[in-house]
Design an enzyme around this catalytic site. Structure first.
Site: not given
Length: 342
Positions: A210, A251-253, A271
């Site tokens: 990440q 969450g990520h992004n 995302s």
């Protein structure tokens, strides 16, 4: 009255000062010298207290209140008791909030004070009037701005940058993050940890490094024990003026726009993109790689599996437009009634 062990009232205030501080009016100018000692709810207020009334459910409390002054909307003035000064405002709750902030200001760092048992790496840069609590850790090459309050046991890992006038709560952990001005992280917040990214393989899942960051813009509040994963490549972004409640997972992004409101226990998968001024009710879940349009409102426990158009209200799991959802509930109830008759 607020418990003075925990909340320090800094001053008294009169009606004239209130009129200068917030957008409101009164009917009789002779009332402007009246002095307010404190704030209280309608049903416990006394003659020297200020209250507010903005929900018709509490009309009886308003009619019977002993409050000396009360913020009230123009259409509710007719219900006022004779001895209460009506501070007429189009947004009584906001006006009350502003005056309560004035009477009970949040703690701020006005002088420099570092606990003897805090650990600060030599390469860290600490601004003016920064307070750092017991057992806090400040890592290498960290940059901390002016007037920042860092509470006990907070951990700020290498390279993090924190702007001016921020407050970092007890036991918060920050890594891989750039944080703007006037940001508050409540106790237990975790920002910048690895996102949930891996390649699925029957032989054993493979971790995807990440390599992104978390960018938190100005005037953001993040509630206790909320977690915000750093991006996998693109950054995770929290837009200016967004408020996030306790126990939220981002969450990520994920990209969150300006002025969003996210209530407790919401989960936002990787995302996903929230445009400006989105409101999400408690325990809603949002699948990954979807877009929530500007000004959309998602009901509590909504399950979002596809894009939501701007300005729309969705409810249910899976979520449907608000009125379609209500029609489905009505149709289901009618079917149950028919079953009972049979």
């Amino acid at each position: 009255m607020a418990d003075q062990r925990f909340f320090k009232k800094c001053k008294k205030i009169n009606i004239s000062e209130i009129l200068d501080l917030v957008d409101c009016s009164i009917k009789h100018e002779s009332d402007t010298s009246f002095e307010i000692q404190d704030v209280r709810p309608l049903h416990t207020a006394e003659i020297d207290h200020l209250s507010f009334f903005d929900n018709i459910k509490y009309k009886d409390d308003f009619k019977n209140t002993k409050a000396g002054a009360c913020f009230v909307s123009p259409k509710m003035v007719e219900f006022a008791p004779p001895n209460t000064i009506c501070l007429i405002s189009n947004n009584p709750y906001k006006a009350y909030a502003l005056i309560t902030q004035h009477l009970y200001p949040e703690p701020t760092a006005k002088t420099s004070k570092i606990a003897p048992n805090a650990t600060i790496e030599s390469s860290a840069t600490i601004g003016d009037n920064v307070q750092i609590g017991s057992n806090a850790y400040i890592g290498e090459h960290v940059e901390i701005g002016n007037n920042v309050l860092i509470e006990p046991n907070a951990v700020i890992m290498n390279g993090v940058k924190i702007g001016n006038h921020c407050r970092i709560g007890c036991n918060a952990t920050i890594s891989h993050a750039i944080i703007g001005d006037h940001v508050r992280l409540y106790p237990g917040v975790c920002v910048g940890q690895d996102g949930f990214g891996f390649a699925i393989d029957p032989a054993g899942h493979v971790k995807v490094p990440q390599l992104g960051r978390v960018i938190i813009e100005d005037h953001v509040e993040i509630g206790a024990n909320t977690t915000i994963d750093r991006g996998a490549g693109p950054d995770t972004i929290i837009g200016q003026g967004t408020w996030i409640d306790n126990l939220v997972q981002i969450g990520h992004n994920v990209t969150i726009g300006r002025g969003c409101v996210i209530v407790a226990q919401v989960g936002i998968s990787g995302s996903t993109r929230l445009e400006n001024y989105v409101v999400i009710g408690g325990q809603a879940g949002i699948a990954g790689h979807v877009t929530i349009g500007m000004g959309a409102r998602l009901g509590a426990q909504a399950g979002i599996i596809s894009d939501i158009p701007a300005g729309k209200e969705y409810m249910g799991s899976p979520a449907f437009p608000k009125f379609q959802y209500f029609r489905q509930i009505a149709a289901l109830n009618n079917l149950i009634k028919k079953e009972k008759k049979v």
